[in-house]
Design an enzyme around this catalytic site. Structure first.
Site, mmCIF file in Angstrom:
data_model
loop_
_atom_site.group_PDB
_atom_site.id
_atom_site.type_symbol
_atom_site.label_atom_id
_atom_site.label_comp_id
_atom_site.label_asym_id
_atom_site.label_seq_id
_atom_site.Cartn_x
_atom_site.Cartn_y
_atom_site.Cartn_z
ATOM 1 N N LEU A 36 35.246 16.334 47.941
ATOM 2 C CA LEU A 36 34.562 16.154 46.487
ATOM 3 C C LEU A 36 35.737 15.359 45.743
ATOM 4 O O LEU A 36 35.686 14.568 45.047
ATOM 5 C CB LEU A 36 34.006 17.285 45.840
ATOM 6 N N GLN A 92 57.342 56.726 35.753
ATOM 7 C CA GLN A 92 56.288 56.366 35.134
ATOM 8 C C GLN A 92 55.905 55.046 34.772
ATOM 9 O O GLN A 92 54.940 54.325 34.964
ATOM 10 C CB GLN A 92 56.058 57.047 33.759
ATOM 11 N N GLN A 151 57.208 42.768 41.388
ATOM 12 C CA GLN A 151 57.989 43.498 40.400
ATOM 13 C C GLN A 151 58.488 44.894 40.713
ATOM 14 O O GLN A 151 59.453 45.496 40.925
ATOM 15 C CB GLN A 151 57.498 43.525 39.084
ATOM 16 N N ASP A 190 29.147 26.656 43.170
ATOM 17 C CA ASP A 190 28.770 28.132 42.500
ATOM 18 C C ASP A 190 28.916 29.169 43.558
ATOM 19 O O ASP A 190 29.345 30.210 43.313
ATOM 20 C CB ASP A 190 26.941 27.927 42.113
ATOM 21 N N GLU A 243 38.254 25.092 43.806
ATOM 22 C CA GLU A 243 36.657 25.103 43.347
ATOM 23 C C GLU A 243 36.668 25.613 41.886
ATOM 24 O O GLU A 243 35.869 26.304 41.532
ATOM 25 C CB GLU A 243 36.398 26.481 44.359
ATOM 26 N N PRO A 282 41.787 11.318 43.394
ATOM 27 C CA PRO A 282 42.826 11.330 42.414
ATOM 28 C C PRO A 282 42.278 11.540 40.873
ATOM 29 O O PRO A 282 42.848 12.010 39.939
ATOM 30 C CB PRO A 282 43.639 10.100 42.658
ATOM 31 N N SER A 325 40.637 28.045 36.396
ATOM 32 C CA SER A 325 40.084 29.210 35.434
ATOM 33 C C SER A 325 39.431 28.288 34.134
ATOM 34 O O SER A 325 38.436 29.126 33.563
ATOM 35 C CB SER A 325 41.221 29.986 34.979
#
Ligand code: COS
Length: 381
Positions: free
Chosen positions: A125, A280, A337, A241, A364, A128, A367
């Site tokens: 799909l 902690q 981390q 989807d 795909e 450029p 965000s």
């Protein structure tokens, strides 16, 4: 409300988890380092029926539900996101559109060998100038009477370098010369004029190839049109989807894998006279990752459940992908981390998880596109 897997799904999870531990994890670092496509694992996954998981047995598949498929993606991604990407691309992006939109003949010819894992598939799909704006296709198809003639190029195609069967999107040139309606075609790599161009060098998922596809006067038989003329955009969107739930599961797997290695390391690593898991600062990071993982899992399996039930699931798929991929990046960052300086070195898998996590927010649909889909669907309701 039911939150349980079925006994069959649990059994399947054990089988795939064991396979991932024995066959996928031991070579994950090496195939990443060398950007090596793991053909040996592809053969083993084919034997296990991992290429046509939701395809009916009639067309060579395992005939499983969508949740079972997501379990496979999550389990393999937990140890190797590249290997997971190979099955996700074939199942979601190549098998599904043929299974849903294909003719009986197309299914017999193309779906059966892909479901058996004898041939691989890819989804062409992106171009450029057509990334998030998927409609801006420049690849054109001309109706030449007894065949279509395709010209154009696709980029960033997952598995494009190894696939035999490509779902290619192109705009049909109309009589008046206008670039018109978008169509989907089944294109074989063996067709004259079809070639693989640049193979990308990537930051993550380095063992699964990503390549350019070049089409110069490719003659595509009329019977290889997938769906109807003008149905191409719908086919692309509907395929994505479903594919997005797969990427959510991939992100979930990487996040779970990051959590697993962070827990292990924090119990082994001693500073200030005891394991850092007693600090902690570390505990809070582990709590945050675990909470993110659980939320991502619920969204992902809810979307898969809706798809399975034949209910609308596009909004939930976008939510699952958005949340799981963002959670995945947070999880991998925190897990690294926790490993401190060692996390920055290639000696620990968390460095790979960190690099692999990023793609889940991009392919795909980024965000930002997921937010667009969610907002558009909610506001039109
Ligand atoms: N399923 C079926 N049909 C759909 C659909 C879906 N999920 N989404 C849209 N359509 C149909 C619409 O119904 C509409 O049809 P009509 O013209 O008959 O009304 C048509 O497609 C156009 O829809 P829309 O106007 O919503 O499209 P837009 O151009 O506004 O863009 C976005 C839609 C941006 C959401 C789309 O281009 C997209 O998803 N882009 C990201 C692409 C992507 O994920 N790329 C990654 C490549 S694969 S690694």
């Amino acid at each position: 409300m039911e939150f349980n897997y079925t006994p069959q799904q649990l059994m399947f999870r054990e089988v795939v988890r064991d396979f991932a531990k024995r066959e996928v994890e031991p070579i994950a670092a090496e195939i990443d380092e060398n950007s090596r496509f793991p053909w040996e694992t592809v053969k083993k996954m084919a034997k296990m029926g991992l290429f046509g998981i939701t395809v009916s047995r009639e067309f060579g598949g395992a005939g499983c539900d969508y949740i079972t498929y997501m379990i496979a993606v999550e389990e393999i991604s937990k140890v190797c996101a590249s290997t997971c990407g190979i099955i996700a691309a074939v199942n979601s992006l190549a098998c599904w559109p043929i299974d849903y939109y294909g003719t009986e003949e197309q299914k017999k010819k193309y779906l059966i060998p892909m479901s058996h894992g004898e041939k691989l598939g890819a989804f062409g799909l992106t171009e450029p100038e057509a990334g998030s704006d998927a409609f801006a296709q420049r690849t054109i198809a001309e109706d030449k009477g007894d065949h279509y003639l395709l010209n154009g190029n696709k980029i960033f195609i997952s598995g494009g370098d190894v696939a035999d069967t490509h779902i290619i999107f192109a705009k049909l040139v109309t009589r008046r010369g206008k670039r018109g309606r978008m169509c989907a075609f089944i294109v074989e790599k063996a067709f004259d004029g079809f070639s693989v161009g640049v193979k990308e060098k990537k930051m993550g998922i380095r063992a699964s190839g990503t390549a350019e596809l070049v089409m110069q006067d490719v003659k595509v038989p009329k019977e290889n049109l997938l769906g109807r003329v003008g149905q191409g955009f719908e086919i692309a969107m509907a395929t994505l989807d479903g594919g997005r739930i797969g990427i959510a599961a991939q992100a979930l797997g990487i996040a779970q894998g990051s959590l697993d290695v962070a827990i292990k390391y924090s119990k082994e690593r001693k500073q200030f006279g005891h394991a850092i898991a007693r600090l902690q600062a570390i505990q809070w990071m582990i709590a945050d990752i675990a909470t993110d993982v659980e939320a991502a899992r619920l969204l992902t399996y809810k979307a898969a459940y809706l798809k399975n039930e034949g209910k609308p699931f596009g909004t939930e798929a976008a939510m699952a992908k958005l949340y799981a991929s963002e959670a995945c990046e947070r999880a991998a960052t925190k897990a690294l981390q926790i490993h401190g300086g060692y996390g920055y070195m290639k000696d620990y898998p968390v460095e790979r998880y960190f690099r692999d996590s990023k793609i889940t927010q991009i392919y795909e649909g980024t965000s930002e596109i997921q937010r667009l889909v969610i907002a558009t669907n909610i506001l039109k309701g």
